[in-house]
Scaffold this motif. Structure first.
Motif, PDB file in Angstrom:
ATOM      1  N   ASN A  14      16.095   2.967 -22.406  1.00 17.87           N
ATOM      2  CA  ASN A  14      17.361   2.709 -23.084  1.00 17.87           C
ATOM      3  C   ASN A  14      17.910   1.330 -22.724  1.00 17.87           C
ATOM      4  OD1 ASN A  14      19.381   3.677 -24.867  1.00 17.87           O
ATOM      5  ND2 ASN A  14      20.754   3.875 -23.111  1.00 17.87           N
ATOM      6  N   ASN A  54      17.298  -4.506 -28.723  1.00 14.72           N
ATOM      7  CA  ASN A  54      18.276  -3.473 -29.032  1.00 14.72           C
ATOM      8  C   ASN A  54      18.131  -2.931 -30.448  1.00 14.72           C
ATOM      9  OD1 ASN A  54      19.685  -2.806 -26.770  1.00 14.72           O
ATOM     10  ND2 ASN A  54      20.990  -4.632 -26.876  1.00 14.72           N
ATOM     11  N   GLN A  55      17.621  -3.777 -31.359  1.00 16.75           N
ATOM     12  CA  GLN A  55      17.403  -3.275 -32.723  1.00 16.75           C
ATOM     13  C   GLN A  55      16.138  -2.442 -32.794  1.00 16.75           C
ATOM     14  OE1 GLN A  55      17.473  -6.679 -35.285  1.00 16.75           O
ATOM     15  NE2 GLN A  55      19.656  -6.418 -35.758  1.00 16.75           N
ATOM     16  N   ASN A  98      16.422   1.917 -30.489  1.00 15.22           N
ATOM     17  CA  ASN A  98      17.735   2.550 -30.493  1.00 15.22           C
ATOM     18  C   ASN A  98      17.673   3.780 -29.592  1.00 15.22           C
ATOM     19  OD1 ASN A  98      16.365   4.470 -31.928  1.00 15.22           O
ATOM     20  ND2 ASN A  98      17.193   3.856 -33.906  1.00 15.22           N
ATOM     21  N   GLN A  99      18.764   4.537 -29.525  1.00 12.95           N
ATOM     22  CA  GLN A  99      18.787   5.685 -28.621  1.00 12.95           C
ATOM     23  C   GLN A  99      17.660   6.665 -28.923  1.00 12.95           C
ATOM     24  OE1 GLN A  99      22.742   7.036 -29.193  1.00 12.95           O
ATOM     25  NE2 GLN A  99      23.392   6.408 -27.156  1.00 12.95           N
ATOM     26  N   TYR A 122      22.497  10.387 -26.129  1.00 13.14           N
ATOM     27  CA  TYR A 122      22.024  11.059 -27.339  1.00 13.14           C
ATOM     28  C   TYR A 122      22.426  12.526 -27.229  1.00 13.14           C
ATOM     29  CZ  TYR A 122      19.110  11.367 -31.476  1.00 13.14           C
ATOM     30  OH  TYR A 122      18.666  11.522 -32.745  1.00 13.14           O
TER      31      TYR A 122
END
Lengths: 312, 259
Positions: A132, A157-158, A161-162, A243
């Motif tokens: 993460n 980060n793109q 994702n989670q 999440y």
């Protein structure tokens, strides 16, 4: 337990016409212990039913209200998706790792050993958090030649994702455990099988796919069922990276309305339902891979014969 | 059967040595088997006869000497005066033409009799399924098991399993068949049916190397008999003569125990 009426022993020695043997007339052994056990269990069972029905603390009305509510079903869907996808990554990754581990190529074998050591040796929570927060370590990920040009570059980060972080964490960790299960299965297959396939001119890959792996499945499936059922509940760890799945949804609800017990019962009912479906599925898969082998007791034994006869 | 008109031997082993760790199992084996010949190898257990057989199709690699099958070096390629080890795929290609039957059958337990036979033609030769099934059925008929197509190995007796194993090896249309004590794991009353199938093969002109303890079979079917002890060929010749009056004292001692 059934009487020992094995086909092989009963087949040849049928009664000869005219000389029918006289059956033994004897007083059967009494089993008082069984009757005592039945009585004790009946009393305990009645007490259990009584308390479930009469104790208002269970709040069955609340259970009924939330069992099919939107947030709970949303969480359930996430639990299912995460379990299925991370087990797929785990199983196929595990097969690849096990084959590498057993490969005559020392480099592959060593790399697989290192992977298994690393992913089994660190806590799953740490791995989930690591994936993460990968962006903190590598803000951009790129494909290219080391010290040379880059071909493509992504914002970490793109890319992660989670949801992907959950899959990476759960799947890659599971692959390490599955690798050892698969390795055990592959090594359980008699070496004569590999030799026979080799003597027929089959390549190593063909021998693995067509001969060794199908036989190893018999040994691999039961612990894989274990892993899948365990994964069902392990997915609740994804809460550490924000999440949500079934357990998280339920916790969010009872932290607001304080109906802790009824909502835990909601979660338990769904987990039990999913586990039951998985156990039945495991029975079918075991039948499929048990072809040609004496059918020992499996999960499928719990089902009526007519349910599983078609799966042969 | 493919006759080769050059008169070259089917198997030519020259000075084969093989060690497992410090134990020298084969200490210089020379053997020539002509096309169409049935050669039986006998000897006490631990004499290296099974190991020698497994060297013929490179299930075991050899430490020194040369092994040639139908003029082709097994396991290596010679270029100039250098030897190059063959890749796995090249060894696999060489093995297609050499059938092998094992002491413990080694049938694939998850496949039916007919699927066992179809497996190699379908995956290795890429024969289409229908054609493979047809010829597999023919092979099962040939070994007397035409009615057992859909039985799994566990549903067959030892003798039947071994006959399926022979049919499975024949499906690749080998030029040479190796038998590694094919009847040693069988109940006495089942030995005959397997030997009958092998007798039929010999009659059809198949080249065979048979490691066996069946002296009757050796006497009756084999063209040549080899007696091995402690990794060497002690005595070789026409079966009747070797069995009736062995020259070497070790052969005499062995035969006096088994005959």
């Amino acid at each position: 337990m059934a009487a020992p009426t094995d086909d092989t022993t009963a087949g040849g020695a049928g009664p000869i016409p005219g000389t029918a043997p006289t059956p033994i007339k004897a007083v059967p052994v009494r089993h008082p212990g069984r009757w005592i056990a039945i009585v004790v269990l009946a009393v305990l069972g009645a007490m259990l039913v009584n308390t479930i029905l009469t104790n208002d603390g269970f709040r069955w009305d609340v259970v009924g209200k939330y069992l099919f509510s939107g947030p709970v079903l949303n969480g359930l869907r996430n639990t299912l998706v995460l379990t299925v996808l991370s087990m797929l990554i785990g199983i196929f990754g595990g097969i690849a790792l096990a084959v590498m581990r057993l490969s005559p190529n020392p480099v592959l074998s060593y790399v697989a050993g290192l992977y298994i050591w690393l992913f089994r040796g660190t806590p799953l929570i740490a791995q989930l958090l690591f994936w993460n927060f990968l962006a903190a370590l590598y803000p951009r990920l790129s494909l290219g030649i080391p010290f040379g040009p880059e071909f493509v570059s992504f914002d970490t980060n793109q890319l992660i994702n989670q949801f992907t972080a959950c899959l990476l964490g759960l799947g890659l960790n599971e692959a390490a455990y599955m690798a050892e299960i698969v390795r055990g299965g592959l090594q359980s297959v008699d070496h004569g099988q590999t030799e026979a396939a080799g003597a027929l001119g089959m390549s190593r890959g063909q021998t693995l796919r067509r001969i060794v792996l199908p036989q190893a499945m018999r040994v691999i499936v039961p612990p894989t069922g274990n892993e899948t059922i365990s994964m069902l509940k392990t997915t609740s760890l994804v809460v550490v990276i924000g999440y949500f799945e079934l357990m998280t949804s339920v916790q969010r609800i009872y932290s607001v309305n304080f109906q802790t017990i009824p909502l835990l019962i909601v979660a338990a009912i769904w987990y039990l339902a999913l586990t039951s479906v998985l156990s039945i599925g495991q029975g079918f898969v075991e039948r499929r891979y048990g072809r040609g082998v004496h059918q020992g007791p499996t999960g499928a034994r719990l089902l009526p014969k007519r349910w599983t006869a078609g799966a042969k | 059967m493919t006759d080769n008109e050059h008169g070259r031997p089917m198997v030519e082993a020259v000075g084969i040595h093989k060690s497992f760790g410090h134990v020298e199992v084969l200490r210089g084996i020379d053997l020539i088997v002509q096309p169409g010949e049935v050669a039986c190898v006998i000897g006490p257990s631990g004499s290296g006869k099974s190991t020698f057989l497994r060297c013929i199709n490179h299930l075991e690699s050899i430490d020194s000497g040369t092994m040639t099958v139908d003029g082709e070096l097994i396991g290596y390629r010679r270029r100039g005066d250098k030897l190059y080890e063959l890749r796995e795929s090249e060894v696999a290609r060489q093995r297609r033409d050499i059938g092998m039957v094992f002491q413990r059958f080694n049938l694939f337990p998850h496949k039916t009799a007919i699927e066992n036979i179809m497996e190699a033609p379908c995956t290795v030769r890429r024969t289409n399924k229908k054609q493979a099934r047809e010829s597999a059925r023919g092979l099962l008929d040939r070994v007397g098991l035409g009615n057992r197509c859909d039985n799994y190995p566990s549903q067959l007796s030892g003798g039947q399993q071994q006959r399926v194993a022979i049919a499975r090896a024949l499906a690749m249309e080998p030029r040479l068949m190796l038998f590694d004590e094919p009847t040693s794991a069988l109940d006495p009353e089942l030995v005959g049916e397997v030997l009958d199938v092998m007798r039929g093969l010999a009659r059809d002109g198949m080249t065979m190397v048979v490691v066996t303890h069946e002296m009757g079979f050796a006497r009756e079917v084999a063209d040549s008999l080899v007696f091995m002890d402690e990794g060497r060929i002690v005595e070789a010749g026409v079966p009747r003569e070797v069995l009736a009056n062995p020259k070497h004292e070790r052969t005499q001692a062995f035969l006096s125990k088994v005959l």
